[in-house]
Design a protein around this motif. Sequence first.
Motif, PDB file in Angstrom:
ATOM      1  N   TRP A  17      22.214 -62.693  39.105  1.00 56.47           N
ATOM      2  CA  TRP A  17      21.159 -62.866  38.672  1.00 56.47           C
ATOM      3  C   TRP A  17      20.849 -64.153  38.836  1.00 56.47           C
ATOM      4  CZ3 TRP A  17      19.040 -58.660  36.028  1.00 56.47           C
ATOM      5  CH2 TRP A  17      19.895 -57.603  35.725  1.00 56.47           C
ATOM      6  N   GLU A  18      20.297 -65.057  37.732  1.00 55.53           N
ATOM      7  CA  GLU A  18      19.656 -66.225  38.021  1.00 55.53           C
ATOM      8  C   GLU A  18      20.687 -67.356  38.349  1.00 55.53           C
ATOM      9  OE1 GLU A  18      21.510 -66.290  33.947  1.00 55.53           O
ATOM     10  OE2 GLU A  18      20.204 -64.934  35.041  1.00 55.53           O
ATOM     11  N   ARG A  19      22.055 -66.921  38.327  1.00 54.36           N
ATOM     12  CA  ARG A  19      23.147 -67.956  38.414  1.00 54.36           C
ATOM     13  C   ARG A  19      23.411 -67.856  40.236  1.00 54.36           C
ATOM     14  NH1 ARG A  19      26.971 -65.647  34.235  1.00 54.36           N
ATOM     15  NH2 ARG A  19      25.638 -63.827  34.934  1.00 54.36           N
ATOM     16  N   SER A  20      22.742 -66.780  40.731  1.00 50.40           N
ATOM     17  CA  SER A  20      22.936 -66.609  42.278  1.00 50.40           C
ATOM     18  C   SER A  20      22.129 -67.631  43.079  1.00 50.40           C
ATOM     19  CB  SER A  20      22.401 -65.305  42.792  1.00 50.40           C
ATOM     20  OG  SER A  20      21.139 -65.243  42.707  1.00 50.40           O
TER      21      SER A  20
ATOM     22  N   GLY B 127      13.738 -51.910  39.845  1.00 49.04           N
ATOM     23  CA  GLY B 127      14.252 -50.851  40.818  1.00 49.04           C
ATOM     24  C   GLY B 127      15.442 -51.647  41.718  1.00 49.04           C
ATOM     25  N   ASP B 128      15.394 -51.304  43.124  1.00 46.79           N
ATOM     26  CA  ASP B 128      16.291 -51.626  43.889  1.00 46.79           C
ATOM     27  C   ASP B 128      16.401 -53.205  44.067  1.00 46.79           C
ATOM     28  OD1 ASP B 128      17.176 -49.002  44.407  1.00 46.79           O
ATOM     29  OD2 ASP B 128      16.040 -48.817  46.353  1.00 46.79           O
ATOM     30  N   ILE B 129      15.315 -53.859  44.092  1.00 45.42           N
ATOM     31  CA  ILE B 129      15.460 -55.648  43.964  1.00 45.42           C
ATOM     32  C   ILE B 129      16.057 -56.075  42.818  1.00 45.42           C
ATOM     33  CG2 ILE B 129      13.964 -57.705  43.905  1.00 45.42           C
ATOM     34  CD1 ILE B 129      11.836 -56.020  45.586  1.00 45.42           C
ATOM     35  N   ARG B 130      15.772 -55.563  41.729  1.00 42.27           N
ATOM     36  CA  ARG B 130      16.627 -55.862  40.431  1.00 42.27           C
ATOM     37  C   ARG B 130      18.267 -55.568  40.727  1.00 42.27           C
ATOM     38  NH1 ARG B 130      18.464 -53.507  35.686  1.00 42.27           N
ATOM     39  NH2 ARG B 130      18.577 -54.898  33.764  1.00 42.27           N
ATOM     40  N   GLN B 131      18.481 -54.553  41.257  1.00 40.57           N
ATOM     41  CA  GLN B 131      19.958 -54.233  41.199  1.00 40.57           C
ATOM     42  C   GLN B 131      20.435 -55.190  42.405  1.00 40.57           C
ATOM     43  OE1 GLN B 131      19.789 -49.860  42.528  1.00 40.57           O
ATOM     44  NE2 GLN B 131      19.984 -49.454  40.411  1.00 40.57           N
ATOM     45  N   ARG B 132      20.043 -55.656  43.414  1.00 40.40           N
ATOM     46  CA  ARG B 132      20.586 -56.319  44.362  1.00 40.40           C
ATOM     47  C   ARG B 132      20.591 -57.764  43.724  1.00 40.40           C
ATOM     48  NH1 ARG B 132      21.144 -56.971  50.089  1.00 40.40           N
ATOM     49  NH2 ARG B 132      21.621 -54.892  49.939  1.00 40.40           N
ATOM     50  N   TRP B 133      19.717 -58.140  43.033  1.00 41.18           N
ATOM     51  CA  TRP B 133      19.678 -59.678  42.260  1.00 41.18           C
ATOM     52  C   TRP B 133      20.719 -59.633  41.492  1.00 41.18           C
ATOM     53  CZ3 TRP B 133      16.624 -61.365  37.695  1.00 41.18           C
ATOM     54  CH2 TRP B 133      16.664 -62.652  37.793  1.00 41.18           C
ATOM     55  N   ALA B 134      20.916 -58.444  40.632  1.00 38.96           N
ATOM     56  CA  ALA B 134      22.168 -58.428  39.744  1.00 38.96           C
ATOM     57  C   ALA B 134      23.344 -58.532  40.327  1.00 38.96           C
ATOM     58  CB  ALA B 134      21.791 -57.003  38.815  1.00 38.96           C
ATOM     59  N   ALA B 135      23.442 -57.803  41.392  1.00 38.56           N
ATOM     60  CA  ALA B 135      24.668 -57.793  42.194  1.00 38.56           C
ATOM     61  C   ALA B 135      25.061 -59.178  42.707  1.00 38.56           C
ATOM     62  CB  ALA B 135      24.685 -56.701  43.266  1.00 38.56           C
TER      63      ALA B 135
END
Length: 187
Positions: free
Chosen positions: A142-145, A131-139
């Motif tokens: 991802w794991e490199r953030s 959902g929106d949490i995944r979209q924010r994390w992707a933006a």
Amino acid sequence: MSPDPLLTQRRRVEATMSAIDDKWAALGGPGGFLGWPQDEGAGSEEMDTNPPGGRCRDFQGSSIYVKSGVGAFEVHGDIRLAWVRWRAVGGVLGFPTTDETSTPDGRGRYNHFERGSIYWTPQTGAHVVYGDIRQRWAAMGWERSRLGYPTSDERDSSTPGGRMNDFEGGVIFWTPPHELDVRFQID
């Protein structure tokens, strides 16, 4: 001249190969990490998925799922177990859209699904983000953030109707109707 019976039989077998058979062969067939088709209570043959629209087959080391318009993808290990806990194709994630893949930093693995992802590392385990949490994390990368890998599945937060995911470096909160709040850990 009569046709070669072995060639005729091979053509018949190739004509009945499914997308799951093709994926299995591409991943090494019986000599690969998937091993042989295995009976997990429903037989070792392909079966329809529930909900309808796809097919699947279990193997010794994995499962392969196929859906028209999506393709055939394998899911295995702790990621597969997490996906099954979230009701597999019948749950919030839907069908896989990638094979299990190494992350760019080489520390973890992931599968993407129609409506979410599962990320795994030996330190964090396998966790669902959607959902929106995944979209924010992707933006954010991802794991490199700065957040790193998820350390929890998405779950209810203390805010009525809210959701959250914990990460190595913080938390993403979601509250209706689409408000996101990223909070980083302070060392």
